[in-house]
Design a protein around this motif. Structure first.
Motif, short mmCIF file in Angstrom:
data_model
loop_
_atom_site.label_atom_id
_atom_site.label_comp_id
_atom_site.label_asym_id
_atom_site.label_seq_id
_atom_site.Cartn_x
_atom_site.Cartn_y
_atom_site.Cartn_z
N GLY A 49 0.78 -1.24 0.00
CA GLY A 49 0.00 0.00 0.00
C GLY A 49 0.80 1.27 0.00
N ARG A 50 1.98 1.28 -0.63
CA ARG A 50 2.80 2.48 -0.67
C ARG A 50 2.87 3.02 -2.11
NH1 ARG A 50 2.29 3.78 4.17
NH2 ARG A 50 3.69 5.50 3.64
N GLY A 51 3.14 4.34 -2.24
CA GLY A 51 3.31 4.95 -3.55
C GLY A 51 2.04 5.44 -4.20
N GLY A 52 1.00 5.68 -3.40
CA GLY A 52 -0.26 6.15 -3.98
C GLY A 52 -0.18 7.53 -4.58
N ARG A 53 0.67 8.41 -4.02
CA ARG A 53 0.81 9.76 -4.55
C ARG A 53 2.23 10.03 -5.05
NH1 ARG A 53 -3.35 10.66 -0.93
NH2 ARG A 53 -1.98 10.55 0.88
N SER A 54 3.22 9.67 -4.25
CA SER A 54 4.60 9.96 -4.61
C SER A 54 5.40 8.67 -4.69
CB SER A 54 5.25 10.89 -3.57
OG SER A 54 6.64 10.99 -3.78
N ALA B 4 -2.67 3.13 -8.81
CA ALA B 4 -2.63 1.82 -9.46
C ALA B 4 -1.23 1.22 -9.51
CB ALA B 4 -3.18 1.93 -10.88
N GLY B 5 -0.21 2.03 -9.31
CA GLY B 5 1.17 1.53 -9.36
C GLY B 5 2.13 2.61 -8.92
N VAL B 6 3.40 2.26 -8.86
CA VAL B 6 4.43 3.21 -8.46
C VAL B 6 4.68 4.19 -9.60
CG1 VAL B 6 6.82 3.45 -7.73
CG2 VAL B 6 5.49 1.47 -6.99
N SER C 237 17.70 3.46 -5.41
CA SER C 237 18.81 4.14 -6.09
C SER C 237 19.44 5.30 -5.34
CB SER C 237 18.34 4.67 -7.45
OG SER C 237 17.39 5.71 -7.28
N GLY C 238 18.72 5.99 -4.45
CA GLY C 238 19.25 7.19 -3.84
C GLY C 238 19.33 8.34 -4.82
N GLY C 239 19.88 9.49 -4.37
CA GLY C 239 20.07 10.63 -5.23
C GLY C 239 18.91 11.61 -5.26
N LEU C 240 18.98 12.54 -6.21
CA LEU C 240 17.94 13.52 -6.47
C LEU C 240 17.02 12.94 -7.53
CD1 LEU C 240 16.87 16.47 -6.05
CD2 LEU C 240 18.40 17.14 -7.93
N LEU C 241 15.74 12.79 -7.22
CA LEU C 241 14.83 12.00 -8.05
C LEU C 241 13.61 12.80 -8.48
CD1 LEU C 241 14.85 8.86 -5.73
CD2 LEU C 241 16.16 9.13 -7.83
N LEU C 242 13.13 12.51 -9.68
CA LEU C 242 11.90 13.08 -10.20
C LEU C 242 11.02 11.95 -10.69
CD1 LEU C 242 10.23 15.61 -11.08
CD2 LEU C 242 11.42 15.45 -13.29
N ASP C 243 9.80 11.85 -10.15
CA ASP C 243 8.87 10.85 -10.68
C ASP C 243 7.79 11.52 -11.52
OD1 ASP C 243 6.22 11.17 -9.38
OD2 ASP C 243 7.17 10.51 -7.53
N GLY C 244 7.18 10.74 -12.39
CA GLY C 244 6.22 11.27 -13.36
C GLY C 244 4.78 11.25 -12.94
N GLY C 245 4.50 11.02 -11.65
CA GLY C 245 3.12 11.00 -11.21
C GLY C 245 2.37 9.80 -11.78
N ALA C 246 1.05 9.86 -11.69
CA ALA C 246 0.20 8.76 -12.16
C ALA C 246 -0.91 9.30 -13.04
CB ALA C 246 -0.40 8.03 -10.96
#
Length: 342
Positions: free
Chosen positions: A135-140, A165-167, A149-158
């Protein structure tokens, strides 16, 4: 639908050390182009979660944790047993950050439990699969992607019509300059929003203006990420501060201001006065941060912050480094660490 998995040889003892993360801001909370949220974040050293696990005759949970964390571990075990079959595990929690302080403790705890369980039982499963199950990753996706991986990260949303529905996918990963530092300022008398209160808060907000979403995307792609890549601290810090101000103003009706804690804000303003710094609040707080260009500047900022809140014992200030690697997994005494992404 049943989960499909492969089994590999299983070790006798597993220790998982998962890093904390700063959530630096959303790009588009309303999804004006069809994808909702999108997150920028930074993995940091310190304030992480560490636990050890071994196969046992019955499930057991020991170590340093709150009652709610113990219940959360029990819930995760129930989900893991239901998905993969019964395999009793003894967990010993060695270290956790304070819950609901903006450092991603819930995701850390779930992923350390899931990863340890998978390694002990010989399951070849991914972090993303474990996150969905638990149940993790619903928003971010920052905490999940940072675990790997660590570091400075940018995710593309959902996709707006399929959120949760997914990470969220990893859009960019940038090595954070080794010399730069992070100062954390936490109000121990408060907790950030979570659970139903968080859902109600988000639902009460007006739609996020598309023009502001476009500006945030421009800041991230043309100032913040290139600033980190080039080692241009001023560009990076100004971009972070501006992004945080915009996002903070949007969430202010729910959290009571641009910062959830006025005392944290006072400490950060003092730390940033007269020196280069990027300041803001991670997630719902109450932890704030100041990003500094060197250890020397971080030490000076720390002194200024502590002086500003010397009569407020509920405010804690500390300096740490960013972390350009993810979780470290030790199997039967041999180091098996996640490596930096290419």
């Amino acid at each position: 639908m049943p989960l499909h998995f492969r089994r590999t040889s299983a070790p006798s003892t597993v220790t998982v050390d998962a890093p904390a993360r700063l959530h630096l801001g959303f790009l588009d909370p309303s999804g004006s182009l069809g994808r909702v949220f999108g997150s920028l974040g930074l993995v940091i050293d310190g304030a992480g979660t560490e636990l050890e696990a071994r196969l046992a005759e019955t499930d057991s949970i020991a170590g340093t944790m709150t009652d709610s964390e113990r219940a959360r571990i029990g819930w995760c075990l129930e989900r893991l047993h239901a998905a993969y079959g019964p395999a009793p595990v003894a967990f010993n929690v060695l270290r956790t950050p304070r819950a609901h302080s903006g450092l991603g403790s819930g995701t850390q705890l779930a992923l350390t439990i899931g990863t340890a369980y998978a390694r002990l039982t010989g399951l070849a499963t991914t972090t993303a699969e474990l996150a969905r199950l638990l149940g993790r990753g619903g928003r971010s996706g920052i905490g999940i992607l940072g675990f790997d991986s660590g570091g400075l990260l940018l995710d593309g949303g959902a996709p707006r019509d399929r959120r949760g529905a997914g990470v969220p996918p990893l859009v960019a990963r940038q090595h954070f300059p080794d010399a730069w530092r992070v100062m954390l300022v936490t109000d121990t008398s408060r907790e950030g929003l979570s659970g139903e209160a968080e859902r109600r808060g988000l639902a009460a907000l007006a739609p996020f203006p598309q023009q502001l979403a476009a500006h945030l995307c421009h800041l991230v792609l043309m100032r913040i990420l290139p600033g980190a890549a080039d080692g241009d601290f001023d560009a990076f810090a100004h971009g972070i501060t501006e992004m945080q101000q915009i996002i903070g103003e949007y969430f202010a009706p729910v959290q009571g201001g641009v910062f959830a804690s006025p005392d944290v804000e006072a400490a950060l303003r003092a730390a940033a006065a007269g020196r280069p710094a990027g300041i803001g609040q991670t997630s719902w707080g109450p932890t704030g941060f100041a990003l500094l260009p060197s250890a020397l500047e971080a030490d000076a900022a720390l002194l200024a912050a502590r002086a500003a809140v010397r009569d407020k014992p509920h405010i804690e200030c500390a300096v740490c480094a960013a972390r350009n690697r993810g979780a470290v997994i030790r199997v039967s005494g041999a180091l098996d660490a996640h490596v930096d992404a290419a």
